[in-house]
Design a protein around this motif. Structure first.
Motif, mmCIF file in Angstrom:
data_model
loop_
_atom_site.group_PDB
_atom_site.id
_atom_site.type_symbol
_atom_site.label_atom_id
_atom_site.label_comp_id
_atom_site.label_asym_id
_atom_site.label_seq_id
_atom_site.Cartn_x
_atom_site.Cartn_y
_atom_site.Cartn_z
ATOM 1 N N SER A 1 0.983 -1.214 0.019
ATOM 2 C CA SER A 1 -0.050 0.071 0.177
ATOM 3 C C SER A 1 0.902 1.291 -0.015
ATOM 4 O O SER A 1 0.645 2.165 -0.761
ATOM 5 N N ALA A 2 1.771 1.403 0.990
ATOM 6 C CA ALA A 2 2.739 2.664 1.086
ATOM 7 C C ALA A 2 3.527 2.695 -0.551
ATOM 8 O O ALA A 2 3.610 3.932 -0.951
ATOM 9 N N PHE A 3 3.891 1.558 -1.016
ATOM 10 C CA PHE A 3 4.719 1.815 -2.356
ATOM 11 C C PHE A 3 3.769 2.159 -3.406
ATOM 12 O O PHE A 3 4.301 3.155 -4.047
ATOM 13 N N ALA A 4 2.546 1.929 -3.394
ATOM 14 C CA ALA A 4 1.524 2.314 -4.413
ATOM 15 C C ALA A 4 1.208 3.823 -4.087
ATOM 16 O O ALA A 4 1.071 4.457 -5.034
ATOM 17 N N ASP A 5 1.039 4.350 -2.919
ATOM 18 C CA ASP A 5 1.013 5.654 -2.691
ATOM 19 C C ASP A 5 2.082 6.344 -3.291
ATOM 20 O O ASP A 5 1.957 7.517 -3.886
ATOM 21 N N ILE A 6 3.304 6.047 -2.943
ATOM 22 C CA ILE A 6 4.404 6.940 -3.492
ATOM 23 C C ILE A 6 4.609 6.879 -5.081
ATOM 24 O O ILE A 6 4.759 7.830 -5.735
ATOM 25 N N ALA A 7 4.091 5.541 -5.740
ATOM 26 C CA ALA A 7 4.108 5.401 -7.220
ATOM 27 C C ALA A 7 3.138 6.494 -7.634
ATOM 28 O O ALA A 7 3.657 7.206 -8.831
#
Length: 318
Positions: free
Chosen positions: A172-178
């Protein structure tokens, strides 16, 4: 005013299964990664692929010049289009403008400085940053983001001691940053020290809401739908209030276009835009991706509790 509709949350949890909840987040992640890949391809150099986001002067070197001009930033960009203009913007109030250029040859840099000195007044600070310093900053920034993710993953795993919920938080955190980085490309926001700080803040905020959800679902007793609803009410309230504050910050920092006595503060505007897009992505990824994965995990491991409906009392005829 109640911003969260409990009935809608109930219907959402009951109506959609794990796969249906992941459709929108997966599409969003694919689009985000495609934009970042396209930017890397279009900014490639003979040495290899370029950066997934456009780099500001701090990260690629270049020249920054401040001077007075009544021309708009767009007019200045057009005038200096023969040189690698990274950005042109208002600076410090009044008619002061800031022009930032990417790496140039020595003769190009001399031409630009001479042109500004001869055609414009009140030429202020001229800053030139070399490639060595910029490469060092690129490495430090990459390390900061990488170590933040590793540290976050370790802390989350220590707290929950379960692989699936822990990896869901990281995804989830990776998708937010992306998504936030992809929107930087779309809206022409360059990677500066300020926007790097915004991306790091976004990791922290994303983890906050993910841990709130995971803690409520794994540590508390009760029916699964009730626990999701409880977590969603708290988490959505947190996110919406933060979004309201960031939108206010964006409007104030962009206020020069509305009130002549205000000066636009670009660094604050860029930080608020990155965080706004990141929080929008966080709503999707926490309450669709993470909820979907946790719901699937708890149902698969049989750790759900079924709500027991109390029988309704029959009315006796008088």
């Amino acid at each position: 005013m109640n911003l969260i509709n409990e009935k809608m949350i109930d219907e959402y949890v009951k109506k959609f299964n794990f796969r249906q909840m992941l459709i929108i987040p997966v599409i969003l992640l694919i689009v985000s990664l495609s934009i970042l890949a396209y930017t890397s391809y279009t900014t490639r150099t003979p040495e290899g692929l370029g950066a997934p986001v456009k780099l500001g002067m701090e990260f690629q070197g270049g020249t920054a010049i401040t001077f007075d001009s009544s021309k708009t930033p767009e007019q200045l960009k057009e005038e200096f289009s023969a040189y690698p203009v990274v950005q042109a913007r208002e600076y410090g109030g009044g008619n002061q403008r800031l022009l930032q250029f990417g790496p140039m040859t020595e003769s190009q840099a001399t031409d630009v400085i001479n042109k500004v000195n001869s055609e414009y007044s009140n030429v202020g600070q001229i800053t030139q940053m070399g490639e060595v310093v910029s490469k060092s900053l690129q490495r430090q920034t990459l390390n900061a983001i990488l170590f933040s993710f590793i540290g976050m993953a370790i802390v989350v795993f220590i707290i929950f001691r379960v692989f699936v919920p822990s990896i869901a938080v990281v995804i989830s955190a990776f998708a937010d940053i992306a998504f936030a980085a992809a929107m930087m490309d779309v809206f022409g926001i360059v990677l500066s020290l300020g926007t790097v700080a915004a991306l790091l803040m976004l990791i922290g905020y994303s983890v906050d809401t993910d841990i709130l959800l995971t803690t409520r679902l794994l540590k508390r007793k009760g029916e699964l739908g009730d626990k999701i609803k409880d977590a969603m009410k708290t988490g959505m309230t947190m996110t919406l209030t933060t979004l309201a504050a960031l939108i206010a910050l964006f409007l104030v920092s962009s206020g020069s276009s509305l009130v002549s006595s205000f000066t636009r503060i670009d660094i604050i505007r860029d930080i608020s835009v990155v965080l706004i897009f990141g929080l929008i992505a966080d709503i999707v990824n926490t309450w669709m991706t993470n909820v979907g994965i946790l719901k699937w995990h708890l149902e698969k491991t049989g750790k759900t509790e079924t709500r027991i409906e109390k029988p309704k009392k029959r009315r006796h005829a008088a």
